[in-house]
Design a protein around this motif. Structure first.
Motif, PDB file in Angstrom:
ATOM      1  N   ARG A  14       0.819  -1.210   0.000  1.00  0.00           N
ATOM      2  CA  ARG A  14       0.000   0.000   0.000  1.00  0.00           C
ATOM      3  C   ARG A  14       0.856   1.265   0.000  1.00  0.00           C
ATOM      4  O   ARG A  14       0.454   2.286  -0.551  1.00  0.00           O
ATOM      5  N   GLN A  17       1.514   2.379  -3.447  1.00  0.00           N
ATOM      6  CA  GLN A  17       0.378   2.867  -4.231  1.00  0.00           C
ATOM      7  C   GLN A  17      -0.010   4.309  -3.901  1.00  0.00           C
ATOM      8  O   GLN A  17      -0.952   4.842  -4.482  1.00  0.00           O
ATOM      9  N   LEU A  75      -1.656   6.234   4.757  1.00  0.00           N
ATOM     10  CA  LEU A  75      -1.764   5.449   3.528  1.00  0.00           C
ATOM     11  C   LEU A  75      -3.049   5.726   2.759  1.00  0.00           C
ATOM     12  O   LEU A  75      -3.277   5.117   1.720  1.00  0.00           O
ATOM     13  N   LEU A  77      -6.113   4.900   3.452  1.00  0.00           N
ATOM     14  CA  LEU A  77      -6.926   3.698   3.347  1.00  0.00           C
ATOM     15  C   LEU A  77      -8.398   4.030   3.526  1.00  0.00           C
ATOM     16  O   LEU A  77      -8.751   4.846   4.387  1.00  0.00           O
ATOM     17  N   ALA A  81     -10.167  -1.163   3.748  1.00  0.00           N
ATOM     18  CA  ALA A  81      -8.742  -1.450   3.866  1.00  0.00           C
ATOM     19  C   ALA A  81      -8.246  -1.223   5.292  1.00  0.00           C
ATOM     20  O   ALA A  81      -7.399  -1.971   5.800  1.00  0.00           O
ATOM     21  N   ARG A 204      -1.445  -6.363  -4.997  1.00  0.00           N
ATOM     22  CA  ARG A 204      -1.840  -4.984  -4.717  1.00  0.00           C
ATOM     23  C   ARG A 204      -2.466  -4.834  -3.328  1.00  0.00           C
ATOM     24  O   ARG A 204      -2.599  -3.725  -2.815  1.00  0.00           O
ATOM     25  N   GLU A 206      -5.479  -4.951  -2.391  1.00  0.00           N
ATOM     26  CA  GLU A 206      -6.721  -4.184  -2.338  1.00  0.00           C
ATOM     27  C   GLU A 206      -7.795  -5.025  -1.655  1.00  0.00           C
ATOM     28  O   GLU A 206      -7.823  -6.250  -1.781  1.00  0.00           O
TER      29      GLU A 206
END
Length: 261
Positions: A14, A17, A75, A77, A81, A204, A206
């Motif tokens: 993460r 990203q 992050l 999120l 997440a 990823r 996700e």
């Protein structure tokens, strides 16, 4: 497959990203890593870089609630997440006390004679299905695994006009709902990682549980269908999820469903 550094893998994936510009971090010339550098994430989260290194390397696996909240915010999120992040540092869930589908739920599935409905567990194994679901696709036959079908069965790929979107949703839902510390889940993931697209999506990290949404099918017999999916948890058997597909009243999809009967 050995499940080891779940928290560290999540944080590294993460971190990669998050675009620096999205969190007001100067690009700073040429960057050797995608996303944020460790020192940048540590600064945003208000923790030391050596501590973040310990978390990412799996040396420290029990950060405080405040640290988790700070990391989730740094992050960027979403709620799904962030919940997954918290779950990664908690104890492994107890095995389900009940795996069989009750007679009442079987009767409920059969009562929906005009719409496909099935029961799956959190690992996406199909436990029960009505006639309409089995006619909609072989992947809904009891004993099938939906994630395996989506990624490894060519016929299932042809079933979904929006396969790339379905694949991404499926990987994110498996990440959200299944426990990677469960040996059967770990074996399933190891098998699926032989597929390049699954491996790319899985890396990823996700996370998005299955929700009510529109899904399109291209059935080999009745043609195009657009069905609204609804996900319902079974009371007293929270590891089980009922999925029901419905067509809009009076739509071509409703007529196509009727021809499946």
């Amino acid at each position: 497959m050995v499940v080891d550094n779940l928290l560290g893998d999540f944080l590294k994936a993460r971190r990669g990203q998050v675009a620096p510009a999205d969190v007001a971090v100067p690009a700073g010339g040429r960057r050797r890593v995608a996303g944020l550098r460790r020192e940048e994430l540590a600064r945003l989260a208000g923790i030391s870089e050596p501590y973040l290194v310990r978390l990412e390397q799996g040396v420290d696996r029990h950060p405080s609630l405040q640290v988790l909240r700070s990391l989730a915010q740094a992050l960027r999120l979403d709620a799904d997440a962030a919940a997954h992040l918290h779950a990664l540092v908690g104890p492994a869930p107890a095995p389900p006390s009940r795996t069989e589908v009750s007679a009442d739920v079987h009767r409920l599935l059969d009562a929906w004679a005009d719409r496909p409905a099935y029961v799956r567990d959190r690992r996406f194994d199909v436990l029960a299905a009505n006639k309409q679901a089995r006619a909609l696709a072989p992947m809904y036959e009891p004993g099938s695994n939906l994630v395996r079908a989506v990624f490894l069965d060519p016929a299932t790929r042809r079933l979904f006009p929006d396969w790339a979107e379905v694949a991404a949703q499926t990987a994110a839902a498996l990440r959200a709902e299944a426990d990677p510390r469960d040996p059967e889940t770990a074996c399933l993931v190891a098998e699926l990682e032989t597929d390049d697209e699954f491996r790319r999506l899985w890396m990823r990290h996700e996370t998005r549980p299955a929700r009510d949404e529109l899904k399109r099918f291209m059935h080999p017999v009745v043609g195009s269908l657009a069905l609204r999916r609804q996900a319902l948890t079974v009371g007293g058997a929270e590891q089980q999820v009922i999925i029901v597909y419905q067509a809009t009243t009076g739509s071509p999809s409703e007529a196509a469903l009727a021809r499946l009967s």
